[in-house]
Design a protein around this motif. Structure first.
Motif, mmCIF file in Angstrom:
data_model
loop_
_atom_site.group_PDB
_atom_site.id
_atom_site.type_symbol
_atom_site.label_atom_id
_atom_site.label_comp_id
_atom_site.label_asym_id
_atom_site.label_seq_id
_atom_site.Cartn_x
_atom_site.Cartn_y
_atom_site.Cartn_z
ATOM 1 N N GLN A 89 3.558 -8.803 -15.775
ATOM 2 C CA GLN A 89 4.532 -9.866 -16.053
ATOM 3 C C GLN A 89 5.870 -9.643 -15.349
ATOM 4 O OE1 GLN A 89 3.742 -12.719 -17.604
ATOM 5 N NE2 GLN A 89 1.682 -11.882 -17.630
ATOM 6 N N SER A 90 5.963 -8.600 -14.517
ATOM 7 C CA SER A 90 7.217 -8.335 -13.816
ATOM 8 C C SER A 90 7.480 -9.438 -12.804
ATOM 9 C CB SER A 90 7.148 -6.985 -13.108
ATOM 10 O OG SER A 90 8.309 -6.774 -12.350
ATOM 11 N N SER A 91 8.669 -10.018 -12.866
ATOM 12 C CA SER A 91 8.964 -11.156 -11.994
ATOM 13 C C SER A 91 8.969 -10.778 -10.515
ATOM 14 C CB SER A 91 10.292 -11.806 -12.379
ATOM 15 O OG SER A 91 11.345 -10.882 -12.242
ATOM 16 N N MET A 92 9.460 -9.594 -10.171
ATOM 17 C CA MET A 92 9.403 -9.142 -8.783
ATOM 18 C C MET A 92 9.704 -7.649 -8.741
ATOM 19 S SD MET A 92 8.660 -9.704 -5.666
ATOM 20 C CE MET A 92 8.327 -11.435 -5.917
ATOM 21 N N GLN A 93 8.751 -6.916 -8.213
ATOM 22 C CA GLN A 93 8.931 -5.485 -8.031
ATOM 23 C C GLN A 93 9.189 -5.220 -6.552
ATOM 24 O OE1 GLN A 93 6.308 -2.994 -10.450
ATOM 25 N NE2 GLN A 93 5.382 -4.912 -11.171
ATOM 26 N N LEU A 94 9.884 -4.146 -6.272
ATOM 27 C CA LEU A 94 10.292 -3.827 -4.912
ATOM 28 C C LEU A 94 9.777 -2.453 -4.522
ATOM 29 C CD1 LEU A 94 12.121 -4.326 -2.357
ATOM 30 C CD2 LEU A 94 13.912 -3.123 -3.630
ATOM 31 N N ALA A 95 9.278 -2.348 -3.302
ATOM 32 C CA ALA A 95 8.919 -1.057 -2.712
ATOM 33 C C ALA A 95 9.379 -1.072 -1.264
ATOM 34 C CB ALA A 95 7.414 -0.829 -2.780
ATOM 35 N N GLU A 96 10.177 -0.082 -0.917
ATOM 36 C CA GLU A 96 10.619 0.066 0.465
ATOM 37 C C GLU A 96 9.755 1.134 1.115
ATOM 38 O OE1 GLU A 96 14.951 -0.035 -1.216
ATOM 39 O OE2 GLU A 96 15.046 -0.104 0.990
ATOM 40 N N THR A 97 9.171 0.822 2.261
ATOM 41 C CA THR A 97 8.239 1.764 2.886
ATOM 42 C C THR A 97 8.900 3.100 3.183
ATOM 43 O OG1 THR A 97 8.665 0.895 5.112
ATOM 44 C CG2 THR A 97 6.808 -0.060 3.887
ATOM 45 N N SER A 98 10.188 3.095 3.468
ATOM 46 C CA SER A 98 10.895 4.338 3.779
ATOM 47 C C SER A 98 11.047 5.245 2.564
ATOM 48 C CB SER A 98 12.274 4.028 4.366
ATOM 49 O OG SER A 98 13.068 3.349 3.412
ATOM 50 N N LYS A 99 10.845 4.706 1.365
ATOM 51 C CA LYS A 99 11.027 5.485 0.138
ATOM 52 C C LYS A 99 9.713 5.805 -0.570
ATOM 53 C CE LYS A 99 15.626 3.582 -0.589
ATOM 54 N NZ LYS A 99 16.476 2.752 -1.447
ATOM 55 N N LEU A 100 8.587 5.414 0.024
ATOM 56 C CA LEU A 100 7.288 5.668 -0.601
ATOM 57 C C LEU A 100 6.882 7.120 -0.430
ATOM 58 C CD1 LEU A 100 5.264 2.506 0.475
ATOM 59 C CD2 LEU A 100 6.217 3.001 -1.786
ATOM 60 N N ASP A 101 6.085 7.593 -1.357
ATOM 61 C CA ASP A 101 5.510 8.924 -1.273
ATOM 62 C C ASP A 101 4.757 9.063 0.047
ATOM 63 O OD1 ASP A 101 2.596 10.293 -1.929
ATOM 64 O OD2 ASP A 101 4.286 11.450 -2.731
#
Length: 137
Positions: A89-101
């Protein structure tokens, strides 16, 4: 209500942190209002966005995105009905490729030069699932 997903890519050509924060805040507001959920993956020059919700709401959201000058060379990778939401139900989640594991980024080849156009449907879904579960974004 028929649940629908739409996954698109666009080029932003480089984005500032302030602009990204504005896009995220606006997306969260609009998506919460419209019953949408999603994930925005941001690379150095590209967006990959997974949107899900009612068919009409997804279409209206995508029309707004297509008119947004911060998105260039927009094209749809996946679209169609789904049984359940991937993003909850999260309206918008963010992932930046530079900060991914590093392991996650390497597993999905999303480190460095992120090329969402080269991803298969299965890879896109697996990548989004992994990003959502690993990052708790």
């Amino acid at each position: 209500m028929q649940l629908t997903r739409l996954v698109y890519v666009s080029n932003h050509g480089g984005i500032t942190e302030n602009t990204l924060e504005h896009i995220l805040a606006q997306s969260r507001h609009n998506n919460a209002r419209d019953g949408l959920s999603g994930l925005l993956i941001v690379g150095e020059e590209d967006f990959l966005q997974w949107l899900e919700g009612g068919k009409t709401a997804v279409a209206q959201c995508f029309m707004r995105i297509m008119q947004d000058v911060r998105h260039r060379h927009i094209h749809v990778l996946l679209a169609g009905p789904i049984e359940t939401r991937l993003c909850g139900q999260s309206s918008m989640q963010l992932a930046e490729t530079s900060k991914l594991d590093g392991d996650l980024a390497a597993r999905h080849d999303i480190a460095g030069a992120f090329d969402p156009d080269a991803l298969s449907e299965e890879t896109i879904e697996a990548m989004c699932r992994d990003v959502l579960s690993a990052s708790q974004v």
